[in-house]
Design a protein around this motif. Structure first.
Motif, PDB file in Angstrom:
ATOM      1  N   GLY A 188       0.776  -1.230   0.000  1.00  0.00           N
ATOM      2  CA  GLY A 188       0.000   0.000   0.000  1.00  0.00           C
ATOM      3  C   GLY A 188       0.805   1.276   0.000  1.00  0.00           C
ATOM      4  O   GLY A 188       0.239   2.375  -0.017  1.00  0.00           O
ATOM      5  N   ARG A 189       2.127   1.172   0.009  1.00  0.00           N
ATOM      6  CA  ARG A 189       2.941   2.394   0.043  1.00  0.00           C
ATOM      7  C   ARG A 189       2.931   3.121  -1.297  1.00  0.00           C
ATOM      8  O   ARG A 189       3.192   4.316  -1.344  1.00  0.00           O
ATOM      9  CB  ARG A 189       4.373   2.054   0.470  1.00  0.00           C
ATOM     10  N   ILE A 190       2.691   2.370  -2.371  1.00  0.00           N
ATOM     11  CA  ILE A 190       2.508   3.011  -3.677  1.00  0.00           C
ATOM     12  C   ILE A 190       1.139   2.605  -4.207  1.00  0.00           C
ATOM     13  O   ILE A 190       0.832   1.420  -4.328  1.00  0.00           O
ATOM     14  CB  ILE A 190       3.599   2.603  -4.690  1.00  0.00           C
ATOM     15  N   LYS A 191       0.324   3.588  -4.476  1.00  0.00           N
ATOM     16  CA  LYS A 191      -0.993   3.359  -5.054  1.00  0.00           C
ATOM     17  C   LYS A 191      -0.993   3.896  -6.484  1.00  0.00           C
ATOM     18  O   LYS A 191      -0.436   4.965  -6.749  1.00  0.00           O
ATOM     19  CB  LYS A 191      -2.084   4.045  -4.241  1.00  0.00           C
ATOM     20  N   VAL A 192      -1.604   3.145  -7.388  1.00  0.00           N
ATOM     21  CA  VAL A 192      -1.701   3.559  -8.784  1.00  0.00           C
ATOM     22  C   VAL A 192      -3.168   3.792  -9.118  1.00  0.00           C
ATOM     23  O   VAL A 192      -4.002   2.909  -8.938  1.00  0.00           O
ATOM     24  CB  VAL A 192      -1.100   2.504  -9.731  1.00  0.00           C
TER      25      VAL A 192
END
Length: 333
Positions: A58-62
């Motif tokens: 969840g640290r990078i969301k697209v």
């Protein structure tokens, strides 16, 4: 007791540092596509987003923005270069306006089928092409499949090459696409994709060309009656990230994005091929008149297009042409 305020201040500073670090690690990446939700390109990007979020916990969301909601491909490229848009997926041939050698991906009749396309795109040649974009502020992560392009129009069925002559056809705004239409003695009209439906509806142009899934998903059948299964070009799409954004990621997250893009490309290509037949059947049911050129006429069309292919092959840098030949040889007959 006098020491308590110092302890509290120390805890506050520590919590602020932890919170700041967590915020620095959390990123949201927007990715733009001209294709609508449900199209194979959008499905591939959704799979990419799922993989990235799961593998970064969840640290990078697209966030996927389909249907050209963030502007045309040309607008997206400029925004990627400025770092004001994080990611985009667009036809690789459009990148010829950035690196001329990308015109190779729009060459008429370059690929004989899906398997050959995969072998060439996933080869060192395909990777080197994407690597050449970094000097233009773009990082290529993977190639998706838009597919083989077909010609539609609203004036007449196309049963011979002569039936194409005189039609005004919307084209992708690159020199090569203008040239191949002119080689068929039709009129080429460059129009950004978000404006294509309106141009067809208003009869500003007679027709256009796109893969079956694009024609079906964008409901071009509402403003086009006739469909020629010409397969005159194969379109890969490049999944891109802004180099400014890329350089701000740590090596671990860069690796996650690269792997997720490649894995989602395998899924996306399979979906594109699965849905192509369904799109053709849907277009027939909606009333489009579908034709194919007889063998003799197909050869005539290839003969008219060959000088365009030869012209752009000769214009390629020597190393690019050599790489393409090696990739084609490795792809087999």
């Amino acid at each position: 007791m006098a020491r308590t305020p110092w302890i509290l201040r120390g805890l506050a500073v520590l919590l602020a540092v932890v919170a700041s670090t967590a915020m620095a690690q959390e990123k949201t990446l927007r990715i733009a596509t001209q294709n609508p939700k449900g199209h194979p390109i959008a499905l591939g990007l959704e799979r990419f987003a799922e993989l990235v979020e799961a593998r970064t916990r969840g640290r990078i969301k697209v966030l996927v923005f389909p249907g050209g909601t963030l502007g045309s491909d040309e607008v997206s490229i400029a925004a990627l270069q400025a770092g004001t848009l994080e990611m985009a997926s667009l036809n690789s041939g459009i990148l010829a306006n950035q690196v001329g050698a990308f015109a190779v991906f729009d060459l008429p009749l370059l690929f004989s089928g899906d398997g050959e396309a995969d072998a060439i795109l996933d080869s060192p040649f395909g990777r080197a092409m994407h690597a050449s974009l970094q000097a233009k502020g773009l990082v290529g992560l993977a190639y998706y499949e838009l597919g083989f392009r077909q010609i539609t129009n609203n004036l007449r069925p196309i049963n011979t090459v002569a039936d194409i002559e005189g039609l005004s056809l919307r084209v992708i705004p690159t020199r090569l696409n203008i040239d191949w239409v002119r080689a068929l003695r039709a009129q080429a009209v460059p129009i950004p994709f978000p404006d294509v439906y309106a141009a067809l509806e208003s009869k500003a142009v007679d027709g256009q060309d796109n893969p079956l899934t694009v024609i079906e998903a964008n409901r071009f059948d509402r403003v086009q009656k006739y469909l020629l299964l010409s397969r005159h070009q194969y379109n890969p799409q490049s999944v891109l990230i802004s180099k400014k954004v890329w350089d701000g990621l740590d090596a671990t997250h860069q690796s996650v994005l690269s792997e997720a893009a490649r894995e989602s490309a395998i899924f996306q290509r399979a979906e594109a091929r699965r849905l192509e037949g369904a799109a053709l059947e849907s277009l027939r049911k909606r009333g489009m008149v579908v034709t194919r050129l007889p063998d003799g006429e197909a050869r005539k069309m290839a003969e008219r297009l060959r000088p365009v292919t030869d012209k752009y092959l000769k214009a390629l840098p020597a190393d690019v042409l050599a790489g393409l030949r090696r990739a084609r040889g490795a792809a087999g007959p």
